[in-house]
Design a protein around this motif. Structure first.
Motif, mmCIF file in Angstrom:
data_model
loop_
_atom_site.group_PDB
_atom_site.id
_atom_site.type_symbol
_atom_site.label_atom_id
_atom_site.label_comp_id
_atom_site.label_asym_id
_atom_site.label_seq_id
_atom_site.Cartn_x
_atom_site.Cartn_y
_atom_site.Cartn_z
ATOM 1 N N UNK A 174 81.992 64.211 7.867
ATOM 2 C CA UNK A 174 81.593 63.619 9.146
ATOM 3 C C UNK A 174 80.453 62.635 8.918
ATOM 4 N N UNK A 175 80.448 61.564 9.695
ATOM 5 C CA UNK A 175 79.378 60.572 9.570
ATOM 6 C C UNK A 175 78.144 61.040 10.334
ATOM 7 N N UNK A 176 77.016 60.970 9.664
ATOM 8 C CA UNK A 176 75.736 61.359 10.264
ATOM 9 C C UNK A 176 74.712 60.270 9.960
ATOM 10 N N UNK A 177 73.662 60.241 10.764
ATOM 11 C CA UNK A 177 72.536 59.326 10.549
ATOM 12 C C UNK A 177 71.229 60.096 10.725
ATOM 13 N N UNK A 178 70.226 59.678 10.005
ATOM 14 C CA UNK A 178 68.866 60.140 10.259
ATOM 15 C C UNK A 178 67.972 58.911 10.392
ATOM 16 N N UNK A 179 67.158 58.917 11.435
ATOM 17 C CA UNK A 179 66.233 57.819 11.699
ATOM 18 C C UNK A 179 64.831 58.303 11.382
ATOM 19 N N UNK A 180 64.087 57.503 10.642
ATOM 20 C CA UNK A 180 62.726 57.860 10.236
ATOM 21 C C UNK A 180 61.757 56.851 10.847
ATOM 22 N N UNK A 181 60.898 57.330 11.741
ATOM 23 C CA UNK A 181 59.940 56.477 12.438
ATOM 24 C C UNK A 181 58.532 56.815 11.964
ATOM 25 N N UNK A 182 57.764 55.799 11.607
ATOM 26 C CA UNK A 182 56.387 56.005 11.126
ATOM 27 C C UNK A 182 55.403 55.659 12.238
ATOM 28 N N UNK A 183 54.435 56.519 12.460
ATOM 29 C CA UNK A 183 53.375 56.268 13.440
ATOM 30 C C UNK A 183 52.310 55.397 12.761
ATOM 31 N N UNK A 184 52.070 54.194 13.296
ATOM 32 C CA UNK A 184 51.132 53.267 12.654
ATOM 33 C C UNK A 184 49.877 53.013 13.493
ATOM 34 N N UNK A 185 49.931 53.350 14.788
ATOM 35 C CA UNK A 185 48.748 53.185 15.640
ATOM 36 C C UNK A 185 48.826 54.191 16.775
ATOM 37 N N UNK A 186 47.732 54.371 17.485
ATOM 38 C CA UNK A 186 47.697 55.350 18.559
ATOM 39 C C UNK A 186 48.717 55.011 19.652
ATOM 40 N N UNK A 187 49.367 56.028 20.170
ATOM 41 C CA UNK A 187 50.301 55.848 21.273
ATOM 42 C C UNK A 187 49.525 55.650 22.573
ATOM 43 N N UNK A 188 49.850 54.627 23.369
ATOM 44 C CA UNK A 188 49.167 54.430 24.656
ATOM 45 C C UNK A 188 49.210 55.695 25.516
ATOM 46 N N UNK A 189 48.141 55.922 26.266
ATOM 47 C CA UNK A 189 47.975 57.168 27.022
ATOM 48 C C UNK A 189 49.084 57.419 28.038
ATOM 49 N N UNK A 190 49.748 56.374 28.495
ATOM 50 C CA UNK A 190 50.788 56.566 29.520
ATOM 51 C C UNK A 190 52.070 57.192 28.970
ATOM 52 N N UNK A 191 52.164 57.294 27.631
ATOM 53 C CA UNK A 191 53.337 57.913 27.015
ATOM 54 C C UNK A 191 52.973 59.271 26.431
ATOM 55 N N UNK A 192 53.868 60.266 26.491
ATOM 56 C CA UNK A 192 55.166 60.207 27.146
ATOM 57 C C UNK A 192 55.036 60.224 28.666
ATOM 58 N N UNK A 193 56.021 59.607 29.315
ATOM 59 C CA UNK A 193 56.024 59.586 30.768
ATOM 60 C C UNK A 193 56.434 60.953 31.330
ATOM 61 N N UNK A 194 56.492 61.077 32.641
ATOM 62 C CA UNK A 194 56.737 62.364 33.302
ATOM 63 C C UNK A 194 58.084 62.962 32.887
ATOM 64 N N UNK A 195 58.216 64.265 33.080
ATOM 65 C CA UNK A 195 59.432 64.993 32.716
ATOM 66 C C UNK A 195 60.668 64.316 33.309
ATOM 67 N N UNK A 196 61.634 64.039 32.455
ATOM 68 C CA UNK A 196 62.892 63.443 32.880
ATOM 69 C C UNK A 196 62.935 61.928 32.800
ATOM 70 N N UNK A 197 61.787 61.275 32.872
ATOM 71 C CA UNK A 197 61.765 59.810 32.902
ATOM 72 C C UNK A 197 62.256 59.187 31.588
ATOM 73 N N UNK A 198 61.852 59.710 30.408
ATOM 74 C CA UNK A 198 62.330 59.071 29.162
ATOM 75 C C UNK A 198 63.854 59.015 29.057
ATOM 76 N N UNK A 199 64.552 60.014 29.596
ATOM 77 C CA UNK A 199 66.023 59.983 29.529
ATOM 78 C C UNK A 199 66.620 59.160 30.658
ATOM 79 N N UNK A 200 65.992 59.183 31.832
ATOM 80 C CA UNK A 200 66.529 58.436 32.980
ATOM 81 C C UNK A 200 66.250 56.946 32.885
ATOM 82 N N UNK A 201 65.087 56.596 32.322
ATOM 83 C CA UNK A 201 64.698 55.196 32.213
ATOM 84 C C UNK A 201 64.182 54.933 30.804
ATOM 85 N N UNK A 202 65.070 54.872 29.809
ATOM 86 C CA UNK A 202 64.637 54.662 28.424
ATOM 87 C C UNK A 202 63.868 53.351 28.268
ATOM 88 N N UNK A 203 62.903 53.356 27.363
ATOM 89 C CA UNK A 203 62.114 52.149 27.114
ATOM 90 C C UNK A 203 62.999 51.020 26.588
#
Length: 266
Positions: free
Chosen positions: A237-266
């Protein structure tokens, strides 16, 4: 508790070695078997997984869990080390994947790290899920295996990511994706320390999704370090892994409220 009617998991020593340059010890193999038995037992009440065939369980739960961290632990991708004991969090752990197999493998001086450019130190893994019944079940698993380098946490990633005790406190965040890549980035990156790494486990993945993910990750203080495509060793089966590196502080507004990241993706 041992259920002697449960089928034995395949050992697959040659496949472990060929694909991950690693094999479980006798103790780890025993833990994997116990985990399988406990999952099957818990399945009767909690509907934890549809994967109950021993070979399918080995491939889709055990091998897949450890394949996601293999490049990290082999030294192909820089392992973020900010303390004596690296901290992992498994977001939406469900029945305990990938976190429990990772905890089994990441004992002190794990074979994964013997050729890596750092001193091998046991990691600490937090298993996060919003369902109390699943976390209670996982606590039973951790006690029976036993695993002393794993602990549980009940909550939603959106809330935990805004909590001072957890925000920007982890070296590695693992998530087996059910939503968009952008939502997974918003769940993981706020929890990571600077230079920390998010590992997103996916099935299929497209270039269009990469473009959307790049935009989201930039807003969250990260970069896409690597996207790996591979096939599973038994079912191909085909699979993928994504590797994301944190390079600076995440703005305080993230993560947004429960449910918002899935309902309104960035």
């Amino acid at each position: 508790m041992t259920n002697f009617t449960t089928p034995l998991l395949p050992l697959m020593a040659d496949i472990w070695q060929r694909t991950l340059n690693w094999q479980p010890t006798t103790q780890q193999q025993k833990q994997f078997q116990q985990l399988y038995e406990l999952i099957l037992e818990g399945n009767r009440q909690l509907n934890l997984t549809r994967i109950i065939d021993p070979e399918e369980f080995w491939e889709k739960h055990l091998w897949d869990s450890l394949r996601g961290i293999a490049p990290l632990l082999s030294g192909e991708i820089d392992f973020p080390v900010s303390s004596a004991s690296p901290t992992f969090i498994d977001i939406g752990t469900g029945a305990g994947f990938p976190g429990i197999p990772v905890a089994c493998a990441m004992v002190k001086d794990p074979p994964f790290l013997r050729n890596a450019p750092r001193t091998a130190i046991a990691c600490q893994i937090t298993l996060l899920d919003s369902t109390r019944k699943k976390i209670t079940f996982i606590e039973q698993i951790l006690s029976e295996l036993p695993l002393n380098n794993a602990k549980t946490l009940v909550g939603r990633a959106e809330e935990i990511g805004q909590h001072p005790q957890h925000r920007e406190r982890y070296d590695v965040a693992l998530i087996r994706a059910v939503g968009t890549g952008s939502a997974c980035a918003e769940y993981t990156l706020p929890l990571l320390k600077k230079n920390g790494l998010a590992v997103i486990y996916r099935g299929n993945w497209t270039e269009e999704e990469t473009t959307a993910l790049e935009n989201a990750v930039e807003q969250l203080g990260g970069v896409i370090e690597s996207i790996e495509k591979f096939t599973t060793p038994l079912s191909n089966s085909i699979r993928h892994c994504l590797y994301l590196r944190k390079v600076s502080n995440t703005p305080a507004k993230f993560p947004r409220a429960v449910g918002v990241p899935t309902q309104k993706p960035l």
